[in-house]
Design an enzyme around this catalytic site. Structure first.
Site: not given
Length: 337
Positions: A182, A286
């Protein structure tokens, strides 16, 4: 109080090191233990054992390349807002686990003597971490696993994360998971950003219950909240920051999807650990495996690799031409062995 450790279990030599140690363990915010990686040319990275979480990546000039919120809460069990949280064994809140799984809320262990690593590395600025399930974890996700994470700085300052997840179930059962690195990138202003490499691809829109659409633009630009999962993405994606004249190159292996996210103003104000205006200075791109779950039989191992580079935007003239800057990744898309 800090101590130096050799990467990947190497024993420190008797001679005094020249300059800063490539790997140093010390205390971070609120006394949490962290590891500092330093490459000889001046780049650095910081990794908190809590979450196996990269919170800093600086170039040779000392400029921060990752975004961490000024309001980030460095206190378990709250995940750290920014840097590179690890989303495992679940991405998002589609499922019975807590949003983005539990790996980012657990304290990892430095692995002193990891098994042989499939990819050699020329830099000494790396650390090997391992996460195994606790009794609490097994209650909510009844599987046994070993998650090895190598975080490394390359000679040119590239940041490399390699995840190796092995099914160690003794009951013969397979398990499935979704995953994402992330990554929060530090940018000049969200209005100055273009994300290239995802043109014409299908995506799931998290703002519309994961309805499926096809990207129509020649690049992704930001004018409002955006939260999408792009499918079947290439191994390289570029984030072009016009104001900084800098391009981030995201290279990935074993991770077919890519999440692009910016919360914009309303959602930013609703998050207690995020500044009201901080959305302007960050973007998440991501590397992920979400649409199709990864399934491992007992004894099988999956590898997901992320490599981040920061290069002058002059290398790109509106086209994503990674061969001019960077060689192809050696990590195959099908990386289960």
């Amino acid at each position: 109080m800090s101590s130096s450790v050799a990467g990947a279990g190497e024993e420190s030599g008797a001679a005094a090191p020249q300059g800063p140690a490539p790997v140093e363990r010390c205390k971070g915010v609120n006394g949490l233990e962290k590891v500092v990686l330093r490459e000889v040319r001046g780049s650095s990275a910081e990794v908190y054992l809590y979450g196996g979480h990269v919170t800093s990546w600086k170039d040779e000039h000392g400029e921060e390349l990752l975004f961490v919120s000024n309001k980030a809460i460095f206190k378990p069990p709250k995940a750290i807002r920014g840097g590179i949280p690890i989303c495992f064994p679940q991405f998002s809140n589609f499922g019975h686990l807590e949003p983005h799984g539990f790996a980012r809320n657990k304290t990892w262990t430095v692995e002193a003597d990891p098994p042989p690593f499939p990819v050699p590395i020329s830099s000494k600025a790396y650390i090997d971490l391992i996460l195994k399930p606790t009794e609490e974890d097994v209650k909510i996700w009844p599987h046994s696993f070993e998650y090895r994470l190598r975080i490394a700085l390359g000679p040119g300052g590239d940041l490399m994360l390699t995840s190796r997840i092995r099914n160690t179930n003794a009951d013969g059962k397979s398990f499935s998971f979704t995953f994402a690195y992330h990554t929060y990138f530090s940018i000049s202003d969200i209005s100055e950003i273009r994300v290239e490499g995802l043109e014409t691809l299908d995506y799931l829109d998290n703002l519309q219950d994961r309805a499926r659409f096809t990207e129509q633009g020649d690049a992704i630009v930001f004018e409002s909240e955006l939260d999408r999962i792009y499918l079947g993405t290439p191994s390289k994606i570029a984030i072009i920051d016009h104001e900084k004249k800098r391009t981030f190159v995201v290279r990935k292996g074993g991770l077919p999807d890519a999440v692009v996210w910016n919360p914009w103003d309303k959602k930013a104000k609703a998050m207690a650990d995020f500044g009201d205006d901080e959305y302007k200075r960050m973007v998440c791109v991501e590397a992920a495996a979400i649409e199709k779950q990864v399934t491992l039989k007992p004894g099988e191992e999956w590898t997901g690799k992320l490599e981040l580079s920061a290069v002058p935007s002059s290398y790109y003239s509106g086209q994503l031409d990674p061969d001019r800057v960077i060689q192809d990744s050696t990590v195959p898309e099908d990386s289960i062995s």
